[in-house]
Design a protein around this motif. Structure first.
Motif, mmCIF file in Angstrom:
data_model
loop_
_atom_site.group_PDB
_atom_site.id
_atom_site.type_symbol
_atom_site.label_atom_id
_atom_site.label_comp_id
_atom_site.label_asym_id
_atom_site.label_seq_id
_atom_site.Cartn_x
_atom_site.Cartn_y
_atom_site.Cartn_z
ATOM 1 N N LEU A 1 0.830 -1.213 0.000
ATOM 2 C CA LEU A 1 0.000 0.000 0.000
ATOM 3 C C LEU A 1 0.859 1.254 0.000
ATOM 4 O O LEU A 1 0.562 2.236 -0.708
ATOM 5 N N THR A 2 1.929 1.246 0.794
ATOM 6 C CA THR A 2 2.804 2.419 0.852
ATOM 7 C C THR A 2 3.464 2.677 -0.493
ATOM 8 O O THR A 2 3.516 3.812 -0.989
ATOM 9 N N VAL A 3 3.963 1.612 -1.129
ATOM 10 C CA VAL A 3 4.616 1.770 -2.435
ATOM 11 C C VAL A 3 3.619 2.256 -3.484
ATOM 12 O O VAL A 3 3.910 3.169 -4.270
ATOM 13 N N ALA A 4 2.423 1.674 -3.486
ATOM 14 C CA ALA A 4 1.436 2.040 -4.511
ATOM 15 C C ALA A 4 0.980 3.490 -4.366
ATOM 16 O O ALA A 4 0.969 4.256 -5.346
ATOM 17 N N ILE A 5 0.589 3.882 -3.153
ATOM 18 C CA ILE A 5 0.078 5.246 -2.957
ATOM 19 C C ILE A 5 1.174 6.278 -3.196
ATOM 20 O O ILE A 5 0.954 7.315 -3.851
ATOM 21 N N ALA A 6 2.381 6.030 -2.671
ATOM 22 C CA ALA A 6 3.469 6.988 -2.856
ATOM 23 C C ALA A 6 3.849 7.121 -4.324
ATOM 24 O O ALA A 6 4.081 8.230 -4.828
ATOM 25 N N SER A 7 3.896 6.007 -5.045
ATOM 26 C CA SER A 7 4.290 6.056 -6.460
ATOM 27 C C SER A 7 3.229 6.752 -7.302
ATOM 28 O O SER A 7 3.538 7.623 -8.137
#
Length: 294
Positions: free
Chosen positions: A75-81
């Motif tokens: 979730l962190t990687v997806a939202i930040a990217s």
């Protein structure tokens, strides 16, 4: 990798309960939304630092299992990217985004791997402890463990070591066969927690042999010892003992004793019977000789 090792599962056997995990994920989503899904502004704010989500990721790694930690990292990687590619959030360039993901997400995954390895080690230790306790509890031999409240230096003389064991030896554990050998019928052993030297009826069998054990590297194997009981009811024990030495100090003793009184009585009776048979055979031979002479 997480799915390959652990598969899919709706229920988790992690360290935290369901409510704690849901609360951690809720706070993570709120922080990710507040940090990355907002337009860039001229005013400075704590939300301009994306690493404030790192403590929540650590929280999830501590209370959740590997699946939940991997989900939080995803979730962190997806939202930040996605937010960075659309010009949102505090990150200005792909290089800063890669640095954030490398410094924030990867350590959390490594932490979860360490936590999972620790949990596996704890489970193995508990399983080993259960097997050991079942083995000791169901053994037909009398087994006890004596702990030394003060570790004993192996450099002391034998007399000093015997005095040390009498003073600091505490019965820490014993099995049912041990209590039966002492005639104790309570479910909770009154012997546990008492001093080893306070039980002369049976502890002398080990303490008196401690000098021999010291000469043999704190090991004593199958030594026959007679324990004198009341009304002349002596018992014959086949005792063994081993001392555990750590860093030049003896920290505990394991002792076992097998009551072989019945076996020795049977051997004595068999020897007497054999002696009677020999005497009878001699008498028959003499009678035959007398008959021949007559």
């Amino acid at each position: 990798l997480t799915v390959g090792f652990h598969g899919f599962a709706l229920a988790s056997h992690g360290r935290g309960n369901r409510s704690a995990t849901l609360a951690a994920f809720a706070i993570l989503l709120l922080l990710l939304g507040a940090v990355f899904l907002r337009p860039k502004g001229l005013t400075t704010s704590p939300l301009d630092v994306p690493y404030i989500v790192y403590p929540v990721l650590v929280w999830i790694a501590l209370v959740g299992g590997p699946r939940r930690t991997a989900l939080a990292a995803g979730l962190t990687v997806a939202i930040a990217s996605l937010a960075t590619t659309r010009g949102l959030g505090p990150v200005d360039s792909p290089y800063e985004l890669q640095t954030f993901l490398a410094l924030c997400v990867l350590p959390v995954l490594l932490l979860q791997a360490v936590m999972a390895e620790r949990d596996e080690a704890i489970r193995n230790a508990r399983s080993s402890d259960e097997r050991y306790r079942a083995f000791v509890a169901n053994s037909t031999e009398a087994i006890f463990r004596a702990e030394l409240t003060e570790p004993m230096p192996v450099s002391l003389s034998p007399d000093e070591q015997i005095t040390w064991v009498r003073r600091h030896g505490i019965v820490a554990e014993c099995n049912t066969a041990f209590m039966v050998a002492l005639g104790v019928k309570e479910s909770q052993s009154p012997v546990v927690g008492t001093r080893l030297a306070d039980h002369p009826a049976w502890s002398r069998a080990y303490i008196d042999r401690l000098r021999d054990a010291i000469r043999n590297g704190y090991q004593l194997r199958n030594i026959e010892h007679v324990v004198h009981g009341p009304y002349g009811l002596d018992r014959v024990l086949l005792i063994s003992m081993i001392g555990i030495v750590e860093h030049g100090h003896v920290v505990r003793f394991w002792g076992s004793g097998r009551d072989i009184t019945a076996m020795r009585e049977a051997e004595t009776a068999l020897a007497e019977h054999d002696s009677q048979l020999r005497a009878l055979a001699t008498e028959i031979t003499l009678a035959e000789e007398r008959a021949r002479r007559k």
